[in-house]
Design a protein around this motif. Structure first.
Motif, PDB file in Angstrom:
ATOM      1  N   UNK A   3       0.809  -1.228   0.000  1.00 30.89           N
ATOM      2  CA  UNK A   3       0.000   0.000   0.000  1.00 30.89           C
ATOM      3  C   UNK A   3       0.836   1.268   0.000  1.00 30.89           C
ATOM      4  N   UNK A   4       2.149   1.139   0.232  1.00 31.10           N
ATOM      5  CA  UNK A   4       2.988   2.344   0.326  1.00 31.10           C
ATOM      6  C   UNK A   4       3.106   3.106  -0.984  1.00 31.10           C
ATOM      7  N   UNK A   5       3.179   2.369  -2.113  1.00 31.30           N
ATOM      8  CA  UNK A   5       3.468   3.031  -3.384  1.00 31.30           C
ATOM      9  C   UNK A   5       2.482   2.580  -4.456  1.00 31.30           C
ATOM     10  N   UNK A   6       2.445   3.327  -5.560  1.00 30.53           N
ATOM     11  CA  UNK A   6       1.506   3.034  -6.646  1.00 30.53           C
ATOM     12  C   UNK A   6       1.866   1.738  -7.346  1.00 30.53           C
ATOM     13  N   UNK A   7       3.145   1.357  -7.253  1.00 31.25           N
ATOM     14  CA  UNK A   7       3.641   0.336  -8.156  1.00 31.25           C
ATOM     15  C   UNK A   7       4.932  -0.253  -7.582  1.00 31.25           C
ATOM     16  N   UNK A   8       5.188  -1.560  -7.758  1.00 33.88           N
ATOM     17  CA  UNK A   8       6.433  -2.121  -7.209  1.00 33.88           C
ATOM     18  C   UNK A   8       7.696  -1.715  -7.978  1.00 33.88           C
ATOM     19  N   UNK A   9       7.555  -1.055  -9.127  1.00 36.16           N
ATOM     20  CA  UNK A   9       8.745  -0.660  -9.892  1.00 36.16           C
ATOM     21  C   UNK A   9       9.411   0.555  -9.257  1.00 36.16           C
ATOM     22  N   UNK A  41      -4.139   9.215 -10.580  1.00 33.33           N
ATOM     23  CA  UNK A  41      -4.893   7.963 -10.529  1.00 33.33           C
ATOM     24  C   UNK A  41      -4.240   7.115  -9.433  1.00 33.33           C
ATOM     25  N   UNK A  42      -5.033   6.531  -8.563  1.00 36.33           N
ATOM     26  CA  UNK A  42      -4.488   5.679  -7.506  1.00 36.33           C
ATOM     27  C   UNK A  42      -3.462   6.411  -6.667  1.00 36.33           C
ATOM     28  N   UNK A  43      -2.316   5.777  -6.436  1.00 39.25           N
ATOM     29  CA  UNK A  43      -1.285   6.396  -5.604  1.00 39.25           C
ATOM     30  C   UNK A  43      -0.195   7.079  -6.427  1.00 39.25           C
ATOM     31  N   UNK A  44      -0.428   7.282  -7.737  1.00 40.23           N
ATOM     32  CA  UNK A  44       0.563   8.008  -8.538  1.00 40.23           C
ATOM     33  C   UNK A  44       0.572   9.464  -8.093  1.00 40.23           C
ATOM     34  N   UNK A  86       3.930  -1.170 -18.962  1.00 40.89           N
ATOM     35  CA  UNK A  86       4.285  -1.789 -17.690  1.00 40.89           C
ATOM     36  C   UNK A  86       3.912  -0.944 -16.463  1.00 40.89           C
ATOM     37  N   UNK A  87       3.821   0.369 -16.652  1.00 40.54           N
ATOM     38  CA  UNK A  87       3.460   1.207 -15.504  1.00 40.54           C
ATOM     39  C   UNK A  87       2.082   0.817 -14.975  1.00 40.54           C
ATOM     40  N   UNK A  88       1.203   0.371 -15.867  1.00 40.55           N
ATOM     41  CA  UNK A  88      -0.171   0.059 -15.444  1.00 40.55           C
ATOM     42  C   UNK A  88      -0.483  -1.430 -15.476  1.00 40.55           C
ATOM     43  N   UNK A  89       0.171  -2.187 -16.366  1.00 42.08           N
ATOM     44  CA  UNK A  89      -0.175  -3.599 -16.543  1.00 42.08           C
ATOM     45  C   UNK A  89       0.987  -4.502 -16.173  1.00 42.08           C
ATOM     46  N   UNK A  90       0.723  -5.506 -15.311  1.00 43.71           N
ATOM     47  CA  UNK A  90       1.753  -6.478 -14.951  1.00 43.71           C
ATOM     48  C   UNK A  90       1.508  -7.804 -15.660  1.00 43.71           C
TER      49      UNK A  90
END
Lengths: 388, 377
Positions: free
Chosen positions: A42-48, B94-97, B286-290
Motif C-alpha cells: 500500500x505504500x506506493x503506486x507500483x512495485x517498480x 490515478x491511484x497512488x501516482x 508496464x506502468x499500469x499492466x503487470x
C-alpha cells in the motif's frame, strides 16, 4: 525421557548429503527461509518505483548479506551490460573524460564498511506507531563492505576547475536518477564502488558501478552510475527539492539534509522476533549507527525509560558503519517496554520521537531517528507502541 | 553479581571504544589510495557529441535548456496522451501516482499536498524531470517542444499561467514558482545539535510513570505473510482436525480443482524474436499492466493469458462499462481484437478508462501480442 533427537538416528547422520556440484552459488538453508526482503504494497503506486525492507530481525553481527540488502528504485532495476558501461566526467573540468569498466579497474582501490540508510527509513512512524516489525520500521538500511576507487582520484584525472564547487551524479536507469553533491564531500570520502562484500554489486544495488556517499542519505548513492558533472551551483533536481526535503510544521522545508543522525533499534525481541522461551536468560540485541562517526555507546531500557543499562558493543567499530549491541538479562515474565538509545562519537544522543516532533512537526517524512519502543507482553509477543 | 557484571561491561565498553578508535585511525592511514600529480592517465577524452547526448540536465538559472517552445493547449494534448494514465487528465492522479496540481496552502496541514504548484521551488526541476524520467516506462522519448508544452500545461493546471501561455527557452527563467522562498539550508547543527548533544544522561529513576499512548495494532496496516505462513496454518489446522472435517476439506479441494477438467486452452504459437522485441515495446504498458508470476492488478488489470482470455474476465478488477458489456456477451481477446485495441483503444473500446493513445506501428502491435503470448509459456 531420553531425547529422540539424540537417541534416534537422523537421516542427515545416516544418509549422504549433496555433493559440491549441487549449488555453484550457495543459498541459505531451507530452514532459514524467513530471512527475506519484504515490501508494503500500500505504500506506493507500483512495485517498480518502490521499496522493500531488510529483515533486520533475522540478522546478527554488522554485515548485511547481499541478497537481503533493501531495495529502492525509482524506475526499476537497470540491467546494464558491463561491455557497454561508460562513466563520463564533464562540466567544469580541464579534460572531459569517458571511462570503461576496464579503465576503472586500473585505479587504486580501497575497502570500507559503510551503512546505507534511506532518508525515509522510519518515515511512516512520524504521526505515530504504524508498522509491526523492525523490518518495516527500520529496514531501509544495509551495511556492507565496499571495494571502490576514491572519487577524488577520478576528479583529479579530469582536473576540477576553480569554480567547480558541486558535482551532479547521474544514474543509467529509467529514472536517470540525479543528485547534487558538494565538492568537499566528493573529494573527502566518496567511493566509486564495484564490489560489495567481495563480490560484484547486485543488479538491484547498482551493478556494475555505484556511488558511495558515506554517512549521507541513501538517495545520493547513485546506482548504475554513468555520469559526473562538475558545476558551480547545485542543480535542485527532483530528488533534492520535491523529494528528500524535510517539511516542517510551519510550512517551510529544510533542503540538503544530507547526514543521517545517530539512530538505533532493538532487532530482537521485536514484533517479528518474539520471546518464545519463557522466563529466564534473554538476549536483547540491536544495531546502532551514525552518519557522523562511530557509536561508542548504546543504552537499553526494559521499563520504558525509567532505568537504563549500558549495552555491550560487539564487533568492529567502523566510521559510518552499523554497530551491534547486546544486553542480556533474566526475564521474570512481566511485560517490558524496550528501547535503545545510541550515543555517537560527536556526543549526540538519539532523541525521543516526541523531542523530534517538537522541533520538526509530523510532516517531515524523512530523517526520523527517534527512539523506538517495543511492548513485550507476558507471552513474549512484541508490538510497536509509543509511550509517554 | 549483577552490579559487578555491569561495572565490567562498562569498563569493557570504554576499553573497546578506545581500541576501536585507534584501530580505525591506523587502518585509515594505511589503506589510503595515493593521488598522482596529473592523474593516472586512464580513460579517453569525451567527444562533443557524446557529452551532448548525456549532458541534458537543467538548472534553475536556465543552464542546459534547449531551444524550443510549447503552449498550454498543445501541452494538454500531449499530457492526455502520455501522462494522464497515471496522473489524471488534470494532474489529480490515478491511484497512488503523484498528484501534480493543487495543494496550495496545505503545507501546514496534517496532510499536506505537495505538488508543483504548492511545493516545488523551481520550474527547471519540472522540465528536467519530465525530460529525463517521463513518461514512466518510456523515458527520454519526448521532444524539447513536447516537454515545454507539458511544462506549460502543468503551470496552467496550477493556476500559475493563463490558457494562452506559451513557454519557451526565451521566457523560461522569468517564471517563478510560489514556494521557492520557503526552502532553507539544513540547520540541524544550530537547531538540534545544541539540544541533542548531552553531557548528563539519566540512567536511574528517570521518570515515575510510563503509559502506552499508541499501539501499531490499532491501525493494523502491517502486511500479512501470504505464502508460507498461511500454508502452515492450513497444515496445522488439517493436522488437528477430526476425520470428519478432513473429509470436508478434501471435498472442498476437489471442488476447487474442478475447473482444471475444462478443455485445456491450446497455447498459441509465438515467434521468440518478435516476442523479445515486444517485451521492449511493452515497457510503455508496464506502468499500469503487470505480467508474469504473481502479477497483480495495478492501474490496469494483470495480463497473464490475455490472448484468448475473456474480455473483462478478472473478478478482482473493476472494469469500465464497455468491458463489462463485452464480458456479459462472452467476448474474448483474440489476436485481431487485441490488435485493433492496441492500435486505437478509444475506437475499439469506446469510453475505455485506459488513456493510452495506442501503438502507431503495426510491427510494434504484433510484437507486443507475441510477447504477451510468450509470458504464459
Amino acid at each position: 525421557a531420553p531425547d529422540p533427537a539424540i537417541t534416534e538416528l537422523q537421516p542427515w547422520r545416516n544418509q549422504l548429503g549433496d555433493g559440491v556440484d549441487a549449488r555453484p552459488y550457495g543459498v541459505p538453508s531451507k530452514y532459514a527461509s524467513e530471512a527475506v526482503r519484504r515490501d508494503v504494497p500500500w505504500l506506493t503506486a507500483d512495485p517498480i518505483s518502490s521499496v522493500n525492507f531488510t529483515p533486520l530481525h533475522e540478522l546478527d553481527g554488522i554485515i548485511t548479506p547481499n541478497g537481503l540488502c533493501f531495495e529502492r528504485h525509482h524506475g526499476g532495476v537497470a540491467d546494464v551490460d558491463p561491455a557497454e558501461y561508460r562513466l563520463m566526467i564533464n562540466g567544469l573540468v580541464d579534460k572531459e573524460i569517458v571511462f570503461t569498466l576496464e579503465d576503472l579497474m586500473r585505479y587504486p582501490r580501497e575497502n570500507h564498511v559503510y551503512f546505507l540508510e534511506c532518508a525515509a527509513n522510519s518515515g511512516m512512524e512520524w504521526a505515530g506507531a504504524q508498522l509491526n516489525g523492525c523490518q518495516f520500521t527500520h529496514g531501509m538500511i544495509h551495511n556492507v563492505m565496499y571495494t571502490g576507487i576514491p572519487l577524488r582520484l577520478l576528479l583529479e584525472e579530469a582536473g576540477v576547475q576553480a569554480g567547480g564547487k558541486w558535482l551532479l551524479a547521474e544514474g543509467a536507469d529509467a529514472s536517470a536518477m540525479t543528485r547534487s553533491i558538494p565538492m568537499e564531500k566528493a573529494l573527502d570520502d566518496c567511493l566509486v564502488a564495484f564490489k560489495m562484500n567481495g563480490e560484484a554489486l547486485r543488479p538491484e544495488q547498482g551493478y556494475p558501478v555505484r556511488l558511495v556517499v558515506p554517512g549521507w542519505e541513501g538517495n545520493m548513492w547513485i546506482k548504475w552510475l554513468r555520469r559526473l558533472e562538475v558545476g558551480d551551483e547545485p542543480w535542485h533536481h527532483r530528488e533534492e527539492t520535491s523529494k528528500y526535503t524535510d517539511l516542517l510544521a510551519n510550512g517551510q522545508a529544510r533542503r540538503f539534509t544530507w547526514e543521517m543522525d545517530a539512530k538505533s533499534v532493538i532487532t530482537s525481541p521485536s514484533p517479528q522476533a518474539p520471546i518464545t522461551h519463557g522466563k529466564g536468560w534473554t538476549v536483547v540485541t540491536g544495531i546502532a549507527w551514525s552518519g557522523r562517526g562511530t557509536i561508542p555507546r548504546v543504552d537499553v531500557t526494559l521499563d520504558g525509560g525509567k532505568n537504563w543499562h549500558q549495552a555491550r558493543m560487539s564487533g568492529p567499530s567502523f566510521n559510518k558503519s552499523v554497530h551491534r549491541f547486546y544486553y542480556e538479562f533474566e526475564w521474570d515474565g512481566s511485560p517490558l517496554l524496550l528501547q535503545s538509545r545510541a550515543h555517537d562519537s560527536t556526543g549526540y544522543v538519539q532523541p525521543t520521537k516526541n523531542e523530534l516532533r517538537a522541533i520538526r512537526g509530523e510532516n517531515s517524512i524523512y530523517h526520523n531517528n527517534g527512539i523506538q519502543t517495543w511492548y513485550v507482553n507476558e507471552n513474549g509477543e512484541a508490538e510497536n507502541v509509543e509511550i509517554s | 553479581v549483577r552490579a559487578a557484571y555491569a561495572e565490567e561491561v562498562k569498563a569493557q565498553a570504554a576499553a573497546d571504544a578506545e581500541a576501536a578508535a585507534a584501530l580505525a585511525a591506523q587502518m585509515e592511514a594505511a589503506g589510503h589510495a595515493p593521488s598522482i600529480e596529473g592523474g593516472y592517465g586512464l580513460g579517453r577524452p569525451a567527444l562533443t557529441e557524446e557529452v551532448a547526448a548525456w549532458n541534458t540536465d537543467i538548472r534553475p538559472d536556465g543552464m542546459g535548456l534547449p531551444e524550443g517552445s510549447g503552449d498550454v493547449w498543445t501541452g494538454e494534448e500531449v499530457f492526455v496522451e502520455k501522462c494522464a494514465m497515471c496522473h489524471g487528465d488534470f494532474g489529480e492522479a490515478v491511484g497512488r501516482w503523484p498528484v501534480l496540481a493543487g495543494g496550495q496552502g496545505t503545507l501546514e496541514n496534517e496532510d499536506p499536498v505537495k505538488t508543483i504548484g504548492s511545493y516545488w521551488p523551481y520550474l527547471s526541476t519540472v522540465y528536467d524531470y519530465v525530460n529525463r524520467a517521463m513518461p514512466f516506462g518510456d523515458a527520454s522519448t519526448l521532444t524539447p517542444d513536447e516537454v515545454y508544452a507539458i511544462t506549460a500545461y502543468l503551470l496552467y493546471l496550477n493556476n500559475e499561467v493563463e490558457d494562452d501561455f506559451t513557454l519557451s527557452s526565451d521566457n523560461f527563467t522569468e517564471v517563478r514558482l510560489p514556494n521557492e522562498e520557503n526552502f532553507f539550508m539544513d540547520d540541524r547543527m544550530d537547531t538540534e545539535f545544541p539540544v541533542f548533544i548531552r553531557a548528563d544522561i539519566c540512567m536511574e529513576n528517570c521518570k515515575d510513570e510510563v503509559e502506552i499512548t499508541m499501539h501499531a495494532s490499532v491501525l493494523d496496516v502491517t502486511p500479512e505473510e501470504e505464502g508460507a505462513s498461511e500454508e502452515d496454518a492450513l497444515n496445522e489446522e488439517a493436522a488437528t482436525t477430526t476425520e470428519e472435517s478432513t473429509t470436508e476439506v478434501a471435498a472442498q479441494e476437489t471442488t476447487e480443482e474442478a475447473p482444471a477438467e475444462e478443455p485445456a486452452v491450446e497455447m498459441a504459437a509465438f515467434d521468440p524474436e518478435l516476442a523479445a522485441a515486444g517485451e521492449r515495446v511493452f515497457g510503455k504498458c508496464r506502468a499500469c499492466h503487470k505480467v508474469g508470476d504473481g502479477a497483480r492488478n495495478g492501474t490496469g488489470p494483470q495480463l497473464n493469458g490475455i490472448v484468448g482470455r475473456g474480455i473483462g474476465a478478472l473478478e478482482d478488477f473493476r472494469y469500465s462499462d464497455v468491458f463489462q458489456e463485452a464480458h456479459a456477451n462472452g467476448e474474448t481477446w483474440d489476436e485481431e481484437r487485441l490488435g485493433a485495441f492496441l492500435a486505437n483503444p478509444r475506437d475499439a473500446m469506446p469510453r475505455t478508462r485506459m488513456s493510452f493513445a495506442g501503438l502507431r506501428d503495426q510491427g510494434d502491435i504484433d510484437a507486443v501480442i507475441d510477447y504477451l503470448k510468450s509470458v504464459d509459456q
